[in-house]
Design a protein around this motif. Structure first.
Motif, PDB file in Angstrom:
ATOM      1  N   ASP A  93      10.248   3.442   9.712  1.00 21.75           N
ATOM      2  CA  ASP A  93       8.865   3.680   9.285  1.00 21.75           C
ATOM      3  C   ASP A  93       8.372   4.910  10.036  1.00 21.75           C
ATOM      4  O   ASP A  93       9.182   5.656  10.576  1.00 21.75           O
ATOM      5  N   GLU A 126       1.955   1.034   8.906  1.00 26.09           N
ATOM      6  CA  GLU A 126       3.127   0.252   8.520  1.00 26.09           C
ATOM      7  C   GLU A 126       3.610   0.697   7.135  1.00 26.09           C
ATOM      8  O   GLU A 126       2.826   1.214   6.336  1.00 26.09           O
ATOM      9  N   TYR A 127       4.891   0.505   6.868  1.00 27.06           N
ATOM     10  CA  TYR A 127       5.510   1.039   5.657  1.00 27.06           C
ATOM     11  C   TYR A 127       4.731   0.664   4.384  1.00 27.06           C
ATOM     12  O   TYR A 127       4.527   1.496   3.515  1.00 27.06           O
ATOM     13  N   HIS A 128       4.279  -0.577   4.274  1.00 28.18           N
ATOM     14  CA  HIS A 128       3.572  -1.019   3.059  1.00 28.18           C
ATOM     15  C   HIS A 128       2.054  -0.886   3.157  1.00 28.18           C
ATOM     16  O   HIS A 128       1.337  -1.322   2.258  1.00 28.18           O
ATOM     17  N   GLN A 129       1.568  -0.267   4.204  1.00 31.14           N
ATOM     18  CA  GLN A 129       0.122  -0.133   4.408  1.00 31.14           C
ATOM     19  C   GLN A 129      -0.464   0.923   3.475  1.00 31.14           C
ATOM     20  O   GLN A 129       0.139   1.957   3.230  1.00 31.14           O
ATOM     21  N   GLU A 130      -1.648   0.634   2.963  1.00 30.27           N
ATOM     22  CA  GLU A 130      -2.388   1.599   2.144  1.00 30.27           C
ATOM     23  C   GLU A 130      -3.590   2.098   2.914  1.00 30.27           C
ATOM     24  O   GLU A 130      -4.170   1.388   3.719  1.00 30.27           O
ATOM     25  N   PRO A 153      -0.412   5.282  -0.550  1.00 30.14           N
ATOM     26  CA  PRO A 153       0.547   4.644   0.364  1.00 30.14           C
ATOM     27  C   PRO A 153       0.765   5.441   1.649  1.00 30.14           C
ATOM     28  O   PRO A 153       1.781   6.111   1.829  1.00 30.14           O
ATOM     29  N   GLY A 161       1.525   4.480   4.609  1.00 30.97           N
ATOM     30  CA  GLY A 161       2.696   4.046   5.366  1.00 30.97           C
ATOM     31  C   GLY A 161       3.965   4.729   4.870  1.00 30.97           C
ATOM     32  O   GLY A 161       4.805   5.157   5.661  1.00 30.97           O
ATOM     33  N   LYS A 162       4.076   4.860   3.570  1.00 34.40           N
ATOM     34  CA  LYS A 162       5.242   5.548   2.994  1.00 34.40           C
ATOM     35  C   LYS A 162       5.175   7.042   3.292  1.00 34.40           C
ATOM     36  O   LYS A 162       6.203   7.671   3.544  1.00 34.40           O
ATOM     37  N   TYR A 220      -3.898  -3.798  11.435  1.00 32.76           N
ATOM     38  CA  TYR A 220      -3.192  -4.172  10.198  1.00 32.76           C
ATOM     39  C   TYR A 220      -2.079  -5.181  10.506  1.00 32.76           C
ATOM     40  O   TYR A 220      -1.938  -6.188   9.810  1.00 32.76           O
ATOM     41  N   ARG A 221      -1.292  -4.928  11.559  1.00 31.45           N
ATOM     42  CA  ARG A 221      -0.207  -5.846  11.936  1.00 31.45           C
ATOM     43  C   ARG A 221      -0.762  -7.204  12.347  1.00 31.45           C
ATOM     44  O   ARG A 221      -0.205  -8.237  11.988  1.00 31.45           O
TER      45      ARG A 221
END
Length: 153
Positions: free
Chosen positions: A27, A47-51, A61, A63-64, A147-148
């Motif tokens: 990530d 995080e990878y899936h976070q918006e 996206p 995170g991406k 977020y986590r």
């Protein structure tokens, strides 16, 4: 002719040996170099899936985006210097490509926030990203740490 063959064979062997330490980005602040699991020191990326939300309040996206930014920066010549080990037994490290500090660059470009309870190493880079509305600073976002926590509940 034999000399050229020897030089080419030596070159290919050295490339194969160097290539045995593959780089896998997980990530925006974590990667593997070979079997070394590394967390970038002093930063926290979405995080990878976070918006996040852009300047028009449209979701995107982030995170991406952070993942792809680190993937682009973590070239073949990446060198990571261990600072400590975290509670998950990952190396926490400062990573460089040449003289460029990747940790700092991720914050400066707005793909991560400064995240260090003990030092303020990347706060000036974060202030620059905020001022120029780069990356996550172009709109609104939830701090990755929060977020986590919300994902765990």
């Amino acid at each position: 002719m034999r000399f050229i063959f020897f030089v080419c064979a030596a070159f290919l062997f050295s490339k194969a040996a160097a290539g045995s330490d593959y780089i896998k980005v997980v990530d925006g602040d974590s990667l593997f170099i070979g079997k070394r699991e590394i967390r970038l020191s002093g930063i926290d990326a979405p995080e990878y899936h976070q918006e996040c939300y852009d300047e028009n309040d449209a979701p995107y996206p982030c995170g991406k985006e952070a993942f792809w930014a680190l993937k682009k920066m973590a070239g073949k010549n990446i060198v990571c210097k261990k600072v400590t080990v975290d509670r998950y037994r990952r190396e926490v490290a400062d990573c460089f490509c040449g003289k460029k500090n990747i940790n700092k660059e991720m914050v400066r470009q707005g793909y991560a926030v400064a995240y260090d309870r003990y030092t303020q190493n990347y706060v000036p880079a974060q202030n620059e990203a905020k001022k120029h509305k780069r990356g996550i600073w172009r709109g609104r976002f939830m701090k990755p740490e929060l977020y986590r926590r919300l994902l765990k509940d």
